[in-house]
Design an enzyme around this catalytic site. Sequence first.
Site, PDB file in Angstrom:
ATOM      1  N   ASP A 289       0.880  -1.167   0.000  1.00 31.21           N
ATOM      2  CA  ASP A 289       0.000   0.000   0.000  1.00 31.21           C
ATOM      3  C   ASP A 289       0.917   1.215   0.000  1.00 31.21           C
ATOM      4  OD1 ASP A 289      -1.680   2.123   0.563  1.00 31.21           O
ATOM      5  OD2 ASP A 289      -2.314   1.398   2.534  1.00 31.21           O
TER       6      ASP A 289
ATOM      7  N   LYS B 162       2.150  11.340  -3.343  1.00 34.60           N
ATOM      8  CA  LYS B 162       1.192  10.570  -4.145  1.00 34.60           C
ATOM      9  C   LYS B 162       0.285  11.484  -4.966  1.00 34.60           C
ATOM     10  CE  LYS B 162      -2.091   6.805  -3.383  1.00 34.60           C
ATOM     11  NZ  LYS B 162      -2.505   5.825  -2.349  1.00 34.60           N
TER      12      LYS B 162
ATOM     13  N   GLU C 164      -7.249   0.212  -4.599  1.00 35.14           N
ATOM     14  CA  GLU C 164      -7.283   0.100  -3.134  1.00 35.14           C
ATOM     15  C   GLU C 164      -8.591  -0.501  -2.605  1.00 35.14           C
ATOM     16  OE1 GLU C 164      -6.181   4.084  -2.004  1.00 35.14           O
ATOM     17  OE2 GLU C 164      -4.146   3.780  -2.752  1.00 35.14           O
TER      18      GLU C 164
ATOM     19  N   ASP D 233     -13.071   5.140   2.722  1.00 31.67           N
ATOM     20  CA  ASP D 233     -11.637   5.246   3.034  1.00 31.67           C
ATOM     21  C   ASP D 233     -11.281   6.683   3.399  1.00 31.67           C
ATOM     22  OD1 ASP D 233      -8.872   5.415   3.046  1.00 31.67           O
ATOM     23  OD2 ASP D 233      -8.579   4.257   1.207  1.00 31.67           O
TER      24      ASP D 233
HETATM   25  P1  ADP Z   1      -3.288   7.320   3.889  1.00 33.21           P
HETATM   26  O1  ADP Z   1      -4.235   6.374   3.250  1.00 33.21           O
HETATM   27  O2  ADP Z   1      -3.526   8.753   3.521  1.00 33.21           O
HETATM   28  O3  ADP Z   1      -1.863   6.924   3.733  1.00 33.21           O
HETATM   29  P2  ADP Z   1      -3.783   6.262   6.595  1.00 33.21           P
HETATM   30  O4  ADP Z   1      -4.860   5.314   6.296  1.00 33.21           O
HETATM   31  O5  ADP Z   1      -2.479   5.708   7.014  1.00 33.21           O
HETATM   32  O6  ADP Z   1      -3.583   7.342   5.461  1.00 33.21           O
HETATM   33  O7  ADP Z   1      -4.326   7.241   7.748  1.00 33.21           O
HETATM   34  C1  ADP Z   1      -3.531   8.191   8.347  1.00 33.21           C
HETATM   35  C2  ADP Z   1      -4.396   9.148   9.137  1.00 33.21           C
HETATM   36  O8  ADP Z   1      -5.105   8.406  10.122  1.00 33.21           O
HETATM   37  C3  ADP Z   1      -3.575  10.190   9.870  1.00 33.21           C
HETATM   38  O9  ADP Z   1      -4.162  11.460   9.700  1.00 33.21           O
HETATM   39  C4  ADP Z   1      -3.679   9.737  11.308  1.00 33.21           C
HETATM   40  O10 ADP Z   1      -3.583  10.810  12.225  1.00 33.21           O
HETATM   41  C5  ADP Z   1      -5.059   9.126  11.341  1.00 33.21           C
HETATM   42  N1  ADP Z   1      -5.243   8.228  12.480  1.00 33.21           N
HETATM   43  C6  ADP Z   1      -4.500   7.158  12.811  1.00 33.21           C
HETATM   44  N2  ADP Z   1      -4.940   6.613  13.946  1.00 33.21           N
HETATM   45  C7  ADP Z   1      -5.997   7.353  14.335  1.00 33.21           C
HETATM   46  C8  ADP Z   1      -6.878   7.318  15.458  1.00 33.21           C
HETATM   47  N3  ADP Z   1      -6.748   6.397  16.414  1.00 33.21           N
HETATM   48  N4  ADP Z   1      -7.841   8.254  15.537  1.00 33.21           N
HETATM   49  C9  ADP Z   1      -7.977   9.206  14.608  1.00 33.21           C
HETATM   50  N5  ADP Z   1      -7.186   9.306  13.544  1.00 33.21           N
HETATM   51  C10 ADP Z   1      -6.201   8.384  13.398  1.00 33.21           C
HETATM   52 MG    MG Z   2      -4.746   4.713   2.274  1.00 32.81          MG
END
Ligand code: ADP
Ligand code: MG
Length: 615
Positions: A18, A80, A157, A180
């Site tokens: 990913d 990205k 995805e 998502d």
């Molecule tokens: P992406 O798909 O953009 O790479 P992710 O799926 O990894 O992103 O999500 C990252 C986001 O999720 C960040 O903004 C992070 O702060 C948020 N995040 C992670 N854990 C939590 C949580 N427990 N509560 C709220 N937000 C969260």
């Molecule tokens: Mg993602």
Amino acid sequence: MAIEKLDPASFRPIVGIDLGTTNSAVAYIHEGRPHVIPSETGERLLPSVVLLDAEGQVVVGQDARDGLVAMPDRAIAAVKRLMGTSDTIKLGSQTFLPEEISALILKELRQRLVTIYGEQMVEAVITVPAYFNDAQRRATKQAGELAGFVVERIINEPTAAALAYGLDHSGDHKHVLVYDLGGGTFDVSVVTLEEGVLEVKASNGNRRLGGEDFDWRLVDWMAGQVYETSGVDPREDLRARAILKELAERAKWTLSDEPEATIESPLLMVHDDHPVILQTKIHRDQFVSMIQPWLDETFTLVMDVLQQAELGPDAIDEVLLVGGSTRIPRVHEMIAQYFGRPARSEVDPELVVALGAAVQAGIKSGALSNSGIVATDVAPFSMGIATARPFGYGWRPGYFAPIIKRNTAVPCTQTQIFTTLSDGQDTIEVEVYQGEDELVANNYNLGSFLLNGIPSAPAGTENIEVTFRYNLNGILEATARIISTKHAKSIVVQDGLERHSASALEQSRARLEALWDNMLETQPVQTSLDDEFADVFEVDDETLTEKDFALELADQAEVTMKDLEALMQETTDKAERKRLISCLEKIKGALTAEDPNTLQDAIDEALDLLFDLES
Ligand code: ADP
Ligand code: MG
């Protein structure tokens, strides 16, 4: 009758990746189940941030992320969003293409695989958002190749998420909504399952909405509190801004588990020789009311996507939560309210896409060969050629004739017959486009070629058969054939677009390799890498780096000049020639002057021009 037992060691080394806007992860199939492969220190997510420090060393991941707010000119996040563009990214004195930055992130993930696969070639299934177009998919594939992977497939995805939930073998007909909400983007897709095949039916989103917005909203709120007590705005201080951002994200995480979060910083900054402190509390309801407008917007997009898919909320069999921001309890509440049923979130929302990509990889490698999964994907856009339509007494050109329609399951091959427009016409130009508009001008040009040798005949008598073959990596082969003579010509759009990119790719790979080695040299030696990099450690690195740099630059200059010259031979456009010549002169000048900085600039300018002209 004997049953053949598969030896796990015989499976091809293949992983699922990913490559996220905020975080990336890599997973593989072990004992029939997908697992995320952590870093040496046990981290499963890799922040998708790259930093080039003052010594010219590449830093990828959490350390780079920590430097992001304080060193904005040396670090890049959310690359990205730039994939598929020719925007260059400047980190310190170096410039990079988006796929090169992504390649550095993928290289860091590759390091995690050393303990499992050693240094052998590893194949990868990499995920992209459902809305990514051809150029964005190709850039992603190229990033994988630059990082040293063999990119087996690019998948969507939401399809990966459905695979991670095993929805592909959970009944014969299903509609799944994938919600998502990540760090910087919101995507919603309807995935349908029919006869074991998963298809993205519709997708929608906001590329500028995610957890980061929530963090910055909290930063503003905290800054307001500080201002009230101290009269200073801490956001104006780079370091204080970085601390606030970090505190905000932590508080946000706490509020996903607890009703209240305490936020404290004993020394946010110094103002007039006095420490500026922050000490406050925030309740979940307060936070929710701050972010509610964004959450409402996501639901507007959910409704839109359902409309696109021509489905009501009650036609959805499952809602899957993907992305770290779906850990916010309010998101679960809103889903349950709207769909009348709770969403599924058993699989870690930040890892689910990587796990699903690994499932796809496992199907490929045979590690999951008994699962009965077929998992295909669909063409995200229509693809076709430019044609003319009758208009008055003549013809009006520029109309789009789709050959592969959007959402066709891929891989696929489709054929259509066309004919000549005028008497004695001996050549046709096949212009390949992607898009949904009736006029090609509003679609995206993928490339074109001339088919000549059409036998002289009255208009409309000679038939030309155009075949499009689209594979699972989003690569299109277009072939045109004169039926009467069987004479045919084709392009593979990836190569068609990037005639000169083989050397550019090599060049770029070598440059990343050099940067990477430089980085490993100065980092604490990891035992598993000891042997491989033994030679590097033995040499006197000061002189080596300088000499290497000069040699590498000279090599780069040579290759770039060849590319410029090749393009000059081909182009008939005067303005283009002029620009090519000017670039050549600049490189030659810098070589004669033996000035590495000017040379680097000249090469960068030339690469930009080459990319521009080639696309
Ligand atoms: P992406 O798909 O953009 O790479 P992710 O799926 O990894 O992103 O999500 C990252 C986001 O999720 C960040 O903004 C992070 O702060 C948020 N995040 C992670 N854990 C939590 C949580 N427990 N509560 C709220 N937000 C969260
Ligand atoms: Mg993602």
